[in-house]
Design a protein around this motif. Structure first.
Motif, mmCIF file in Angstrom:
data_model
loop_
_atom_site.group_PDB
_atom_site.id
_atom_site.type_symbol
_atom_site.label_atom_id
_atom_site.label_comp_id
_atom_site.label_asym_id
_atom_site.label_seq_id
_atom_site.Cartn_x
_atom_site.Cartn_y
_atom_site.Cartn_z
ATOM 1 N N ASN A 26 5.405 -8.278 37.349
ATOM 2 C CA ASN A 26 5.238 -9.461 36.505
ATOM 3 C C ASN A 26 5.536 -9.169 35.037
ATOM 4 O OD1 ASN A 26 4.607 -11.186 38.619
ATOM 5 N ND2 ASN A 26 2.430 -10.743 38.499
ATOM 6 N N ILE A 27 5.153 -7.996 34.570
ATOM 7 C CA ILE A 27 5.495 -7.614 33.192
ATOM 8 C C ILE A 27 7.015 -7.532 33.053
ATOM 9 C CG2 ILE A 27 5.382 -5.796 31.447
ATOM 10 C CD1 ILE A 27 2.559 -5.129 32.551
ATOM 11 N N ALA A 28 7.652 -6.881 34.007
ATOM 12 C CA ALA A 28 9.111 -6.757 33.965
ATOM 13 C C ALA A 28 9.774 -8.130 33.961
ATOM 14 C CB ALA A 28 9.587 -5.929 35.164
ATOM 15 N N TYR A 29 9.268 -9.031 34.780
ATOM 16 C CA TYR A 29 9.811 -10.384 34.859
ATOM 17 C C TYR A 29 9.720 -11.090 33.502
ATOM 18 C CZ TYR A 29 10.707 -15.065 36.656
ATOM 19 O OH TYR A 29 11.249 -16.298 36.882
ATOM 20 N N ILE A 30 8.567 -10.976 32.881
ATOM 21 C CA ILE A 30 8.387 -11.583 31.545
ATOM 22 C C ILE A 30 9.361 -10.961 30.561
ATOM 23 C CG2 ILE A 30 6.811 -11.769 29.578
ATOM 24 C CD1 ILE A 30 4.514 -12.019 31.696
ATOM 25 N N LYS A 31 9.456 -9.637 30.575
ATOM 26 C CA LYS A 31 10.363 -8.950 29.648
ATOM 27 C C LYS A 31 11.808 -9.394 29.876
ATOM 28 C CE LYS A 31 7.363 -6.161 27.625
ATOM 29 N NZ LYS A 31 7.101 -6.217 26.194
ATOM 30 N N GLN A 32 12.199 -9.552 31.139
ATOM 31 C CA GLN A 32 13.573 -9.909 31.468
ATOM 32 C C GLN A 32 13.902 -11.364 31.154
ATOM 33 O OE1 GLN A 32 14.498 -9.416 35.625
ATOM 34 N NE2 GLN A 32 16.675 -9.790 35.319
ATOM 35 N N PHE A 33 13.075 -12.266 31.631
ATOM 36 C CA PHE A 33 13.443 -13.679 31.597
ATOM 37 C C PHE A 33 12.846 -14.474 30.436
ATOM 38 C CE2 PHE A 33 14.014 -12.551 36.111
ATOM 39 C CZ PHE A 33 15.341 -12.907 36.242
ATOM 40 N N HIS A 34 11.841 -13.928 29.761
ATOM 41 C CA HIS A 34 11.197 -14.703 28.692
ATOM 42 C C HIS A 34 11.222 -14.019 27.330
ATOM 43 C CE1 HIS A 34 9.845 -17.656 31.566
ATOM 44 N NE2 HIS A 34 9.405 -16.679 32.328
ATOM 45 N N GLN A 35 11.465 -12.707 27.317
ATOM 46 C CA GLN A 35 11.460 -12.001 26.036
ATOM 47 C C GLN A 35 12.770 -11.270 25.757
ATOM 48 O OE1 GLN A 35 7.836 -9.611 26.298
ATOM 49 N NE2 GLN A 35 6.643 -11.276 25.418
ATOM 50 N N SER A 36 13.722 -11.352 26.655
ATOM 51 C CA SER A 36 15.038 -10.720 26.494
ATOM 52 C C SER A 36 14.932 -9.249 26.087
ATOM 53 C CB SER A 36 15.878 -11.490 25.474
ATOM 54 O OG SER A 36 16.074 -12.817 25.903
ATOM 55 N N GLU A 37 14.070 -8.530 26.777
ATOM 56 C CA GLU A 37 13.883 -7.102 26.512
ATOM 57 C C GLU A 37 14.299 -6.322 27.753
ATOM 58 O OE1 GLU A 37 9.972 -6.165 25.001
ATOM 59 O OE2 GLU A 37 9.981 -7.938 23.715
ATOM 60 N N VAL A 56 11.601 -5.802 47.348
ATOM 61 C CA VAL A 56 12.917 -6.438 47.336
ATOM 62 C C VAL A 56 13.167 -7.188 46.030
ATOM 63 C CG1 VAL A 56 14.333 -8.189 48.486
ATOM 64 C CG2 VAL A 56 13.012 -6.559 49.842
ATOM 65 N N LYS A 57 12.179 -7.924 45.571
ATOM 66 C CA LYS A 57 12.362 -8.699 44.337
ATOM 67 C C LYS A 57 12.541 -7.787 43.130
ATOM 68 C CE LYS A 57 10.114 -12.901 45.897
ATOM 69 N NZ LYS A 57 9.032 -13.863 45.675
ATOM 70 N N CYS A 58 11.891 -6.628 43.135
ATOM 71 C CA CYS A 58 12.095 -5.659 42.048
ATOM 72 C C CYS A 58 13.545 -5.190 42.039
ATOM 73 C CB CYS A 58 11.180 -4.448 42.204
ATOM 74 S SG CYS A 58 9.436 -4.750 41.943
ATOM 75 N N TRP A 59 14.044 -4.801 43.224
ATOM 76 C CA TRP A 59 15.432 -4.342 43.303
ATOM 77 C C TRP A 59 16.395 -5.444 42.881
ATOM 78 C CZ3 TRP A 59 16.544 0.414 43.061
ATOM 79 C CH2 TRP A 59 15.780 1.400 43.685
ATOM 80 N N HIS A 60 16.141 -6.658 43.345
ATOM 81 C CA HIS A 60 17.039 -7.769 43.007
ATOM 82 C C HIS A 60 17.060 -8.031 41.501
ATOM 83 C CE1 HIS A 60 19.253 -11.486 43.327
ATOM 84 N NE2 HIS A 60 18.349 -12.027 42.522
ATOM 85 N N ASN A 61 15.879 -8.161 40.903
ATOM 86 C CA ASN A 61 15.838 -8.469 39.472
ATOM 87 C C ASN A 61 16.372 -7.318 38.633
ATOM 88 O OD1 ASN A 61 14.818 -10.922 40.136
ATOM 89 N ND2 ASN A 61 12.784 -10.589 39.302
ATOM 90 N N LEU A 62 16.127 -6.084 39.075
ATOM 91 C CA LEU A 62 16.713 -4.936 38.377
ATOM 92 C C LEU A 62 18.236 -5.012 38.451
ATOM 93 C CD1 LEU A 62 16.177 -2.325 36.842
ATOM 94 C CD2 LEU A 62 15.920 -1.160 39.053
ATOM 95 N N GLY A 63 18.748 -5.428 39.590
ATOM 96 C CA GLY A 63 20.191 -5.636 39.714
ATOM 97 C C GLY A 63 20.703 -6.682 38.741
ATOM 98 N N LEU A 64 19.930 -7.733 38.541
ATOM 99 C CA LEU A 64 20.330 -8.768 37.577
ATOM 100 C C LEU A 64 20.374 -8.223 36.149
ATOM 101 C CD1 LEU A 64 18.335 -11.875 38.878
ATOM 102 C CD2 LEU A 64 20.785 -11.393 39.165
ATOM 103 N N VAL A 65 19.417 -7.359 35.817
ATOM 104 C CA VAL A 65 19.423 -6.750 34.480
ATOM 105 C C VAL A 65 20.709 -5.956 34.300
ATOM 106 C CG1 VAL A 65 18.322 -5.097 32.922
ATOM 107 C CG2 VAL A 65 16.901 -6.623 34.287
#
Length: 100
Positions: A26-37, A56-65
């Motif tokens: 959830n921290i990573a998600y916030i950093k990625q999609f709401h704080q552009s970090e 799976v969602k961690c791998w997917h979102n990391l792929g998006l980064v």
């Protein structure tokens, strides 16, 4: 939308239960999609994956980064990992197909 407070609370949860990988996600998600970090998002996704390597969602979102950083090899690696753990995860399949 009080992301700083949410992050603080998630960090508290991690201190309480170091195996609670969803707080890291959830921290990573916030950093990625709401704080552009992106760097912080990568760190927290990798931290979550060190606890739960089949997230799976961690791998997917990391792929998006990585995709957003134009790092095609790492993005494909992450989408492949997501598909390894869930071959039916359509979001990763679509993203991988776009990069091929």
């Amino acid at each position: 939308k009080d992301y700083p407070t949410a992050i603080k609370e998630y960090k508290h949860l991690i201190q309480t239960d170091t195996a609670y990988y969803l707080a890291l996600f959830n921290i990573a998600y916030i950093k990625q999609f709401h704080q552009s970090e992106a760097d912080s998002a990568i760190y927290f996704y990798q931290s979550a994956l060190s606890i739960e390597p089949e997230c799976v969602k961690c791998w997917h979102n990391l792929g998006l980064v990585y995709k957003d950083r134009n790092d095609r090899p790492n993005a494909l690696k992450c989408f492949s990992k997501a598909l390894k753990y869930n071959p039916d995860y359509i979001l990763s399949r679509e993203e991988a197909d776009k990069l091929r």
